[in-house]
Design an enzyme around this catalytic site. Structure first.
Site, PDB file in Angstrom:
ATOM      1  N   TYR A 147      -3.004   2.337 -63.704  1.00 47.09           N
ATOM      2  CA  TYR A 147      -4.272   2.577 -62.990  1.00 47.09           C
ATOM      3  C   TYR A 147      -4.096   2.329 -61.496  1.00 47.09           C
ATOM      4  O   TYR A 147      -4.536   3.135 -60.661  1.00 47.09           O
ATOM      5  CB  TYR A 147      -5.361   1.675 -63.563  1.00 47.09           C
ATOM      6  CG  TYR A 147      -6.725   1.943 -62.981  1.00 47.09           C
ATOM      7  CD1 TYR A 147      -7.444   3.076 -63.337  1.00 47.09           C
ATOM      8  CD2 TYR A 147      -7.317   1.054 -62.078  1.00 47.09           C
ATOM      9  CE1 TYR A 147      -8.706   3.331 -62.809  1.00 47.09           C
ATOM     10  CE2 TYR A 147      -8.575   1.299 -61.542  1.00 47.09           C
ATOM     11  CZ  TYR A 147      -9.263   2.437 -61.920  1.00 47.09           C
ATOM     12  OH  TYR A 147     -10.512   2.691 -61.389  1.00 47.09           O
ATOM     13  N   LYS A 151      -4.620   5.221 -58.473  1.00 45.79           N
ATOM     14  CA  LYS A 151      -5.641   5.096 -57.450  1.00 45.79           C
ATOM     15  C   LYS A 151      -5.045   4.822 -56.065  1.00 45.79           C
ATOM     16  O   LYS A 151      -5.597   5.267 -55.047  1.00 45.79           O
ATOM     17  CB  LYS A 151      -6.629   3.988 -57.837  1.00 45.79           C
ATOM     18  CG  LYS A 151      -7.486   4.346 -59.052  1.00 45.79           C
ATOM     19  CD  LYS A 151      -8.311   5.604 -58.821  1.00 45.79           C
ATOM     20  CE  LYS A 151      -9.317   5.855 -59.922  1.00 45.79           C
ATOM     21  NZ  LYS A 151     -10.165   7.037 -59.664  1.00 45.79           N
TER      22      LYS A 151
END
Length: 288
Positions: A147, A151
């Protein structure tokens, strides 16, 4: 004519709040999501709002959405790349397929959106790209590698485009929210039960609502602000990280040591349960 806004992943959660905010402001809004039609997407926000299916992993579907905007609106003013998914887990436990899944949606989905609409914005000599990243991209906490990477790359992409597109009158904003109760937890993938449970609780107990985040995004677009660090605790954490990095290093290391102890206990329990499951059942004692 009113501002033309496209929002991805907008059938629910933060995307819906963004779409609703712009619709309430009198903008023309195109809600996009995975449902095949408006009926499947559920009720749309009130206002001049339309729906179009869009899987951000499909270049063909991106082209179809662009064609719709040009046919019905003659272009687009604001592209909000909101669609995203979440994953947590220790690096060795996140499968290759899960890396591909999260990068294809969070990063490549955003890249596809930018690639699709930048030529439209350049022809117009105007436009604004809003990319949804995360506070995770700025803090890079352990147990969230896939993740964080997805991002962080969105932040890098956004800063690149900020400079690259400016000569054409195209502006860029990147949004880095903390935890927000958006339903993101429903898509969460993890092979680490402890980390998954913790992430779900943090998401569900987020301090700011999707509507509050949407308001911040709209204000940033109006003011042409690049970085939106939505949560006060996020802004405070980033400031401390920049000014006193050694302090943050110690705090993160201590937190992860405590988490490791819990993960070790979880692993031991899982190993014992697996071993017990492989044991043949004990023969029953004969009854008199």
């Amino acid at each position: 004519m009113s501002t033309r806004v496209l929002v991805t992943g907008a059938a629910s959660g933060l995307g819906r709040a963004i779409a609703g905010h712009y619709a309430a402001a009198g903008c023309r809004v195109l809600v996009t999501d995975l449902a095949p039609d408006q009926a499947g997407a559920g009720p749309l926000p009130a206002g001049e709002v339309s729906y179009h299916r869009l899987d951000v992993r499909s270049e063909q579907e991106w082209h179809a959405v662009r064609d719709w905007c040009e046919e019905h609106w003659g272009g687009l003013d604001i592209l909000v790349n909101n669609a995203g998914v979440a994953a947590v887990g220790r690096i060795e436990r996140v499968e290759e397929s899960d890396w591909e899944w999260i990068l294809d949606i969070n990063l490549r989905g955003t890249v596809r959106g930018c690639r699709t609409f930048v030529p439209v914005f350049k022809r117009q000599g105007s436009g604004h790209i809003v990319n949804l990243a995360s506070m995770a991209a700025l803090m890079n906490m352990p147990g969230m590698a896939s993740y964080n990477v997805s991002k962080s790359a969105v932040v890098s992409l956004s800063e690149t485009l900020r400079y690259e597109l400016a000569p054409w009158g195209v502006h860029t904003t990147v949004v880095c929210p903390g935890f927000v109760p958006t339903g993101l937890d429903t898509s969460l993938r993890s092979s680490d039960r402890l980390l998954a449970d913790r992430a779900v609780q943090l998401i569900r107990n987020g301090a700011l609502t999707p509507e509050q985040i949407a308001e911040q995004i709209a204000e940033a677009v109006t003011k042409r602000r690049f970085l939106v660090n939505t949560h006060p605790e996020g802004r405070r954490a980033l400031r401390i990280k920049r000014l006193w990095p050694a302090l943050v290093d110690r705090q993160v290391a201590a937190m992860w040591r405590r988490t490791k102890e819990l993960l070790d206990a979880q692993d031991a329990q899982d190993a014992q349960e697996a071993q017990d499951a492989q044991q043949p059942p004990r023969p029953q004692e004969p009854t008199a």
